[in-house]
Design an enzyme around this catalytic site. Structure first.
Site, short mmCIF file in Angstrom:
data_model
loop_
_atom_site.label_atom_id
_atom_site.label_comp_id
_atom_site.label_asym_id
_atom_site.label_seq_id
_atom_site.Cartn_x
_atom_site.Cartn_y
_atom_site.Cartn_z
N HIS A 122 -48.58 30.05 8.57
CA HIS A 122 -49.98 29.70 8.86
C HIS A 122 -50.72 30.98 9.26
O HIS A 122 -50.14 31.90 9.85
CB HIS A 122 -50.07 28.70 10.01
CG HIS A 122 -49.34 27.42 9.79
ND1 HIS A 122 -49.69 26.52 8.81
CD2 HIS A 122 -48.27 26.87 10.43
CE1 HIS A 122 -48.88 25.46 8.87
NE2 HIS A 122 -48.00 25.66 9.84
N ARG A 144 -54.07 27.71 10.14
CA ARG A 144 -53.32 27.45 11.36
C ARG A 144 -53.25 25.95 11.63
O ARG A 144 -54.28 25.27 11.76
CB ARG A 144 -54.05 28.15 12.51
CG ARG A 144 -53.28 28.11 13.80
CD ARG A 144 -53.96 28.99 14.84
NE ARG A 144 -53.09 29.14 15.98
CZ ARG A 144 -53.29 30.03 16.96
NH1 ARG A 144 -54.33 30.84 16.90
NH2 ARG A 144 -52.46 30.10 17.97
N HIS A 200 -47.59 17.76 8.00
CA HIS A 200 -47.72 18.61 9.20
C HIS A 200 -48.88 18.10 10.06
O HIS A 200 -50.02 18.12 9.64
CB HIS A 200 -47.97 20.06 8.78
CG HIS A 200 -47.57 21.07 9.81
ND1 HIS A 200 -47.99 21.01 11.13
CD2 HIS A 200 -46.77 22.16 9.73
CE1 HIS A 200 -47.46 22.04 11.79
NE2 HIS A 200 -46.72 22.75 10.97
N TYR A 238 -45.04 17.79 16.97
CA TYR A 238 -44.61 18.28 15.65
C TYR A 238 -43.28 17.63 15.24
O TYR A 238 -43.14 17.11 14.13
CB TYR A 238 -44.45 19.80 15.66
CG TYR A 238 -45.72 20.61 15.55
CD1 TYR A 238 -46.98 20.06 15.80
CD2 TYR A 238 -45.68 21.96 15.19
CE1 TYR A 238 -48.14 20.82 15.71
CE2 TYR A 238 -46.84 22.72 15.08
CZ TYR A 238 -48.07 22.15 15.35
OH TYR A 238 -49.20 22.92 15.25
N GLU A 280 -42.16 29.84 9.77
CA GLU A 280 -43.38 29.59 10.57
C GLU A 280 -43.56 30.72 11.57
O GLU A 280 -43.80 30.48 12.76
CB GLU A 280 -43.32 28.22 11.26
CG GLU A 280 -44.72 27.71 11.63
CD GLU A 280 -44.76 26.30 12.21
OE1 GLU A 280 -43.70 25.69 12.45
OE2 GLU A 280 -45.88 25.80 12.41
#
Lengths: 341, 341
Positions: A8, A71, A178, A194, A284
């Protein structure tokens, strides 16, 4: 080559956040909302933000290419309504596109969607079209809970989501499932929400016939699949109890897991339990866990080390690092071929 | 001996469910609510329901004693208000007490609480008192989300819950943190809500100073800790980022995990990653996953097999099977000593 399918733009220039703050301050007062054209970020600023961060670490760690999206925690689909999310998604996706244009060998885009709680997902299709057709993006991020921790949308198996799936199938692009920031005090964003969303999404797929309706639909469950691989026996047993086919047949043509699991025993379990065809390399990086692990002396999110150390044949390791990404992201494969890579 | 610290009375005689259905049908009409005395279940019925189910499997699997509480998915704290839950908890706890009286060598009780969304947890203290003092129960089950998947209560670290913790500390009893049925369509009860709650509770503890306020408070996180052990690196890194002490120091005097993980690789990870002092044997048998694993030919929930096969010294295996349970459940230890066991 090594492809990281989960990055991101967490290091975007500060002007982006300032623009967002203006947008939030103007909620309920459309005339005061900032225009996209008022966000001014020069190419040099973008270059700096990438070269000193993601690209630096990619070079240090030997990662060639990252599938790069806005993001995740800043998507914050719960803020405002559809127009708010549409304007925000648009500027965020454009920035990722500019990163990919500036570093075409190292980044390829994946789209954030302009989701909003209670708004028909059909409204996201135009942004998908734009990102795929105009920007060459190779995937989308789909938020199963745009409310930010209140879980007010139907499960992913519901026809509610089908307009998005129809477009995904048409373009042959996968979705990473996500969520974004939690605004429920029970759920820490990166420590609970998450992972819970990953587990939840997996179980929603398990307890449905979604992939009978869409045999070529592909979901990537990030963060190593939440709790799913660790509880693979539980899920195999639940599939049995729910009279579903075995998981390999029921889900594994369509559901994939990334390697964002930040210690060796976790990656060892993931690569042992889940067929290698269903595991895609990802880190990530510069994300939820940025520190150095005192037990190893290396960054927690330096997941390449764990995959290198896992008990895998060279052929299997190649699948995780590269082969599976080319298969699951055909537009990425095509972009690489166009670069003779 | 082998102590299973996680069993529910999932096989109670049908009269219990019929009573509950009458109670639900009478919601809003207090005069129509069934009295506790109207639930008539004979000792022979209880004996049969246990001997042909839990006790049969305990004998087959070599499990000596089970910490036994009311069926978790039936707690359904979201139904009705405090009085509904109080009456329901009372009859359910009494049945577990009767099981323990009928089979004193094989069962010891743990209490369901009369929780209700939005109701001060202080209202649960009387039932804790009754179950500990009158029934000799050795633990409680605490539901961090009595709303059933809407997560409307404060985190476990909030002072909201302190009246319960004060009583737990006074009695020196642990709480298993266990949700009930999900009434949120996003969350499958046993495939998502249970595991999410485990992860959520763990992270709530991590991101707080709860155990500074209550140094002797003890939580058992069931289902192998949800996603926590699989993501132990992530949690170690998050603790670091949140300026908390290392997990061993910050949480592991107070937080324990059971072995309800239904395949060998999961138990291998659990016992490798988590210090052996923090792992307690459990199966939750005749629970969420009742089938036979075609890969092994044995029941998914026959967790003793996985613990036996894990790479553990005899001394460490004893801790998981027995020693830790005696330490974490001092009233269980006292009850066993009173039986000269």
């Amino acid at each position: 080559m090594i492809i990281d399918i989960h990055g991101h733009y967490t290091t975007a220039p500060a002007a982006l956040e300032a623009w967002r703050q203006r947008q939030i301050a103007a909620l309920g007062n459309r005339a005061a909302a900032p225009r996209a054209s008022e966000l001014r970020i020069g190419d040099d600023e973008i270059r700096d933000s990438i070269q000193s961060n993601q690209l630096r670490l990619m070079r240090e760690r030997g990662i060639d290419l990252t599938v790069f999206s806005p993001r995740a925690s800043y998507m914050a689909h719960h803020v405002g309504g559809f127009e708010t999310s549409a304007a925000w998604a648009s500027v965020c996706n454009e920035l990722c596109h500019r990163v990919a244009q500036l570093f075409p060998e190292h980044f390829v885009g994946a789209a954030m969607l302009p989701q909003s709680p209670g708004v028909d997902p059909r409204t996201c299709v135009a942004e998908i079209d734009r990102c795929v057709n105009d920007y060459g993006f190779v995937a989308i991020n789909l938020n199963p809970d745009p409310s930010g921790g209140h879980w007010t949308s139907p499960p992913l198996s519901d026809r509610y989501w089908y307009p998005v799936y129809e477009r995904m199938v048409e373009y042959d692009i996968p979705a990473m499932i996500h969520v974004s920031t939690s605004c429920n005090a029970c759920f820490h964003t990166t420590g609970a929400h998450y992972l819970n969303a990953d587990t939840t999404a997996f179980m929603q797929c398990l307890d449905s016939d979604l992939f009978t309706d869409f045999p070529t639909l592909r979901f990537v469950i990030p963060h190593g699949g939440g709790a799913a691989p660790y509880h693979w026996g539980r899920f195999r047993g639940l599939a049995q109890a729910l009279k579903r086919p075995p998981l390999a047949e029921h889900l594994l043509h369509n559901v994939f897991f990334d390697t964002c699991v930040y210690h060796q025993p976790g990656i060892d379990l993931l690569t042992k339990v889940i067929p290698v065809e269903n595991v895609l390399f990802a880190s990530e990086m510069i994300g939820a866990v940025r520190g150095i692990d005192p037990e190893t002396g290396f960054a927690y999110d330096d997941t390449r080390r764990y995959v290198e150390a896992a008990s895998l044949s060279d052929a299997d390791r190649w699948k995780i690092f590269e082969g599976n990404a080319r298969r699951v992201y055909p537009r990425l494969a095509a972009a690489l071929e166009a670069q003779s890579r």
